[in-house]
Write a protein that holds these residues in place. Structure first.
Motif, PDB file in Angstrom:
ATOM      1  N   LYS A 130      42.131  32.490   8.302  1.00 30.77           N
ATOM      2  CA  LYS A 130      41.355  32.815   9.494  1.00 30.77           C
ATOM      3  C   LYS A 130      40.084  33.546   9.072  1.00 30.77           C
ATOM      4  O   LYS A 130      39.926  34.737   9.330  1.00 30.77           O
ATOM      5  N   PRO A 131      39.164  32.864   8.397  1.00 26.81           N
ATOM      6  CA  PRO A 131      37.970  33.535   7.871  1.00 26.81           C
ATOM      7  C   PRO A 131      37.098  34.176   8.940  1.00 26.81           C
ATOM      8  O   PRO A 131      36.297  35.046   8.642  1.00 26.81           O
ATOM      9  N   TRP A 132      37.242  33.721  10.200  1.00 29.72           N
ATOM     10  CA  TRP A 132      36.459  34.301  11.287  1.00 29.72           C
ATOM     11  C   TRP A 132      37.043  35.635  11.748  1.00 29.72           C
ATOM     12  O   TRP A 132      36.394  36.401  12.450  1.00 29.72           O
ATOM     13  N   ASN A 133      38.285  35.906  11.351  1.00 28.30           N
ATOM     14  CA  ASN A 133      38.961  37.125  11.775  1.00 28.30           C
ATOM     15  C   ASN A 133      38.900  38.140  10.638  1.00 28.30           C
ATOM     16  O   ASN A 133      39.565  37.998   9.628  1.00 28.30           O
ATOM     17  N   MET A 134      38.082  39.181  10.798  1.00 27.32           N
ATOM     18  CA  MET A 134      37.850  40.142   9.732  1.00 27.32           C
ATOM     19  C   MET A 134      38.651  41.427   9.955  1.00 27.32           C
ATOM     20  O   MET A 134      38.753  41.916  11.077  1.00 27.32           O
ATOM     21  N   GLU A 135      39.212  41.939   8.869  1.00 23.92           N
ATOM     22  CA  GLU A 135      39.911  43.218   8.892  1.00 23.92           C
ATOM     23  C   GLU A 135      39.205  44.174   7.935  1.00 23.92           C
ATOM     24  O   GLU A 135      38.484  43.759   7.028  1.00 23.92           O
ATOM     25  N   THR A 136      39.421  45.478   8.136  1.00 29.41           N
ATOM     26  CA  THR A 136      38.764  46.464   7.291  1.00 29.41           C
ATOM     27  C   THR A 136      39.688  46.960   6.184  1.00 29.41           C
ATOM     28  O   THR A 136      40.912  46.895   6.299  1.00 29.41           O
ATOM     29  N   CYS A 137      39.073  47.409   5.107  1.00 34.01           N
ATOM     30  CA  CYS A 137      39.799  48.011   3.994  1.00 34.01           C
ATOM     31  C   CYS A 137      38.924  49.140   3.453  1.00 34.01           C
ATOM     32  O   CYS A 137      37.715  48.963   3.278  1.00 34.01           O
ATOM     33  N   GLU A 138      39.513  50.296   3.215  1.00 35.11           N
ATOM     34  CA  GLU A 138      38.764  51.440   2.706  1.00 35.11           C
ATOM     35  C   GLU A 138      38.882  51.537   1.188  1.00 35.11           C
ATOM     36  O   GLU A 138      39.978  51.460   0.633  1.00 35.11           O
ATOM     37  N   LEU A 139      37.733  51.707   0.543  1.00 32.68           N
ATOM     38  CA  LEU A 139      37.683  51.897  -0.901  1.00 32.68           C
ATOM     39  C   LEU A 139      37.329  53.348  -1.192  1.00 32.68           C
ATOM     40  O   LEU A 139      36.303  53.848  -0.711  1.00 32.68           O
TER      41      LEU A 139
END
Length: 208
Positions: A130-139
């Motif tokens: 689902k490339p249109w559905n973005m999730e966040t990740c903290e670095l």
């Protein structure tokens, strides 16, 4: 005869009501789906770009997660370049996220923004399938001012280099991810250097 026509007319009205009801339900479903999607992160709010060159991770099962009921987490670490205001800066990072984090493909980058300047970067990751559905990740970042990373084809490894040399390569190859210029020229002017330990040792940044 009159009753028969009235019955047919009422039947047609009934069918029309059913059809309108179904169409209204479909419109409502589409509206809710659009609204749900709109609640996701807006890429416009992530003006920076992160190019991940190396990354390693391990799965942390739900029973080890930060709170009860959460899914499996992936803990990892790696090295990357941050592009901010047209300038590259290398950094090391650690993370703990649900969605897989992969090294950047070729010259592609992740949209990013500072959550805590100099300490925490938040990036957008497309969900698998689902490339249109973005999730966040903290670095969690450890910045390397004055340095950047690049892929050295000769040594088949990620190398450190001067950020100034990297910037010169960006200008020569017309590479600027913040401006969606993520397809560098293959044949830049001969006088321009390339990132790496010297002007001839590397072809530019790339995935590990």
């Amino acid at each position: 005869m009159g009753g028969y026509l009235i019955g047919k007319f009422e039947g047609a009205l009934s069918m029309r009501r059913v059809l309108l009801f179904l169409l209204s339900g479909l419109a409502g479903t589409l509206f809710l789906a659009t609204a749900a999607q709109a609640k996701g992160p807006d890429p416009a709010d992530f003006p920076l770009r992160v190019h991940i060159l190396k990354n390693s991770s391990r799965s942390r099962h739900a029973r080890e997660s930060k709170s009860f009921g959460e899914g499996d987490y992936l803990d990892g670490e790696g090295g990357a370049d941050l592009f901010e205001n047209g300038q590259p800066t290398g950094f090391e990072f650690t993370y703990s996220c649900i969605d897989p984090l992969r090294a950047s493909a070729a010259y592609a980058t992740y949209p990013a923004r500072w959550k805590k300047r100099g300490k925490t970067l938040e990036i957008l990751i497309p969900q698998p399938g689902k490339p249109w559905n973005m999730e966040t990740c903290e670095l969690q970042t450890t910045m390397r001012p004055g340095l950047a990373y690049a892929w050295n084809d000769q040594d088949d490894a990620v190398v450190e280099q001067s950020a100034a040399v990297f910037k010169a390569w960006m200008v020569a190859h017309r590479y600027d991810p913040e401006k969606d210029m993520d397809d560098p020229l293959e044949d830049p002017p001969a006088a321009a250097g390339t990132p790496g330990t010297d002007s001839s040792s590397a072809s530019g940044p790339g995935p590990k």
